[in-house]
Scaffold this motif. Structure first.
Motif, mmCIF file in Angstrom:
data_model
loop_
_atom_site.group_PDB
_atom_site.id
_atom_site.type_symbol
_atom_site.label_atom_id
_atom_site.label_comp_id
_atom_site.label_asym_id
_atom_site.label_seq_id
_atom_site.Cartn_x
_atom_site.Cartn_y
_atom_site.Cartn_z
ATOM 1 N N ARG A 1 -2.550 1.165 12.093
ATOM 2 C CA ARG A 1 -2.921 2.409 12.767
ATOM 3 C C ARG A 1 -2.188 2.573 14.096
ATOM 4 N NH1 ARG A 1 -9.006 1.368 11.317
ATOM 5 N NH2 ARG A 1 -9.070 2.355 9.264
ATOM 6 N N GLU A 2 -1.797 1.449 14.699
ATOM 7 C CA GLU A 2 -1.118 1.465 15.997
ATOM 8 C C GLU A 2 0.395 1.476 15.877
ATOM 9 O OE1 GLU A 2 -2.781 -2.017 17.770
ATOM 10 O OE2 GLU A 2 -4.799 -1.188 17.824
ATOM 11 N N SER A 3 0.924 1.379 14.660
ATOM 12 C CA SER A 3 2.367 1.284 14.480
ATOM 13 C C SER A 3 2.761 1.848 13.122
ATOM 14 C CB SER A 3 2.794 -0.192 14.564
ATOM 15 O OG SER A 3 4.117 -0.344 14.148
ATOM 16 N N ASP A 4 3.984 2.312 13.017
ATOM 17 C CA ASP A 4 4.493 2.796 11.741
ATOM 18 C C ASP A 4 5.255 1.720 10.982
ATOM 19 O OD1 ASP A 4 3.468 5.323 11.925
ATOM 20 O OD2 ASP A 4 5.242 6.161 12.899
ATOM 21 N N GLU A 5 5.257 0.528 11.506
ATOM 22 C CA GLU A 5 6.025 -0.568 10.923
ATOM 23 C C GLU A 5 5.247 -1.284 9.824
ATOM 24 O OE1 GLU A 5 9.195 -1.269 12.004
ATOM 25 O OE2 GLU A 5 8.979 0.488 13.289
ATOM 26 N N ASN A 6 6.003 -1.955 8.938
ATOM 27 C CA ASN A 6 5.378 -2.894 8.014
ATOM 28 C C ASN A 6 4.866 -4.075 8.825
ATOM 29 O OD1 ASN A 6 5.852 -1.400 5.672
ATOM 30 N ND2 ASN A 6 7.908 -2.221 5.476
ATOM 31 N N ILE A 7 3.995 -4.855 8.251
ATOM 32 C CA ILE A 7 3.318 -5.909 9.008
ATOM 33 C C ILE A 7 3.675 -7.276 8.428
ATOM 34 C CG2 ILE A 7 1.059 -6.815 9.663
ATOM 35 C CD1 ILE A 7 0.130 -3.787 9.285
ATOM 36 N N MET B 1 0.868 -1.173 0.000
ATOM 37 C CA MET B 1 0.000 0.000 0.000
ATOM 38 C C MET B 1 0.906 1.225 0.000
ATOM 39 S SD MET B 1 -3.122 -1.240 2.433
ATOM 40 C CE MET B 1 -2.103 -2.030 3.652
ATOM 41 N N ASN B 2 0.340 2.392 -0.101
ATOM 42 C CA ASN B 2 1.162 3.602 -0.171
ATOM 43 C C ASN B 2 2.011 3.824 1.073
ATOM 44 O OD1 ASN B 2 0.069 4.034 -2.657
ATOM 45 N ND2 ASN B 2 -1.166 5.800 -2.073
ATOM 46 N N ASP B 3 1.541 3.334 2.221
ATOM 47 C CA ASP B 3 2.262 3.629 3.463
ATOM 48 C C ASP B 3 2.814 2.392 4.178
ATOM 49 O OD1 ASP B 3 -0.283 2.723 4.067
ATOM 50 O OD2 ASP B 3 -0.521 4.018 5.806
ATOM 51 N N CYS B 4 2.618 1.205 3.629
ATOM 52 C CA CYS B 4 3.157 0.015 4.296
ATOM 53 C C CYS B 4 3.103 -1.200 3.385
ATOM 54 C CB CYS B 4 2.419 -0.278 5.597
ATOM 55 S SG CYS B 4 0.760 -0.955 5.394
#
Length: 151
Positions: free
Chosen positions: A137-143, A103-106
């Motif tokens: 939403r709870e983290s800036d990390e990739n999942i 996605m654009n952010d992760c």
């Protein structure tokens, strides 16, 4: 969403799949997904039957609407039932099969280990994505998701 905003590339291990498999992957049109396929080659440790599925969703995670995920999940499920299950029916060696969802952010990486895992992800894609978006939403990390933790 009929403008095919989502792009999916299915990469098949060229050692154990044929051109007919690659053609079957892309045979029919789906409302929400533009599908392409290619051959790749990986070491045997990855699994002779490994499949890498890349899905590009051109939105930020928090901006994905529930209806969008519902339609995407429905198309992915129909694609799996009519295509993926056919080309994997006689395959057993999926040691490191993955879904890469950009996605654009992760990026969300879903690790699968057999054809039942592949089926589980496609049957539960909407729920998996909603949970991943909540986690984002709870983290800036990739999942990273191990499908065995979801079952």
């Amino acid at each position: 969403m009929g403008n095919k905003t989502v792009y999916m590339k299915v990469e098949l291990n060229q050692i154990n799949y044929k051109g007919d498999d690659r053609e079957l992957i892309t045979k029919d049109a789906y409302d929400s997904i533009k599908i392409e396929s290619s051959f790749g080659q990986w070491p045997s440790a990855v699994g002779w039957d490994a499949i890498m599925i890349y899905i590009v969703i051109p939105f930020v995670a928090s901006g994905i609407a529930s209806g969008f995920l519902n339609e995407l999940g429905s198309d992915l499920y129909r694609w799996s039932k009519s295509k993926l299950q056919k080309i994997t029916s006689d395959k057993e060696d999926f040691d490191e099969t993955k879904f890469f969802i950009e996605m654009n952010d992760c990026t969300i990486n879903i690790y699968c280990y057999d054809k039942e895992d592949l089926q589980y992800v496609t049957e539960n894609f909407e729920k998996i994505m909603k949970d991943a978006v909540k986690q984002k939403r709870e983290s800036d990390e990739n999942i990273d998701i191990d499908v065995r933790d979801l079952k």
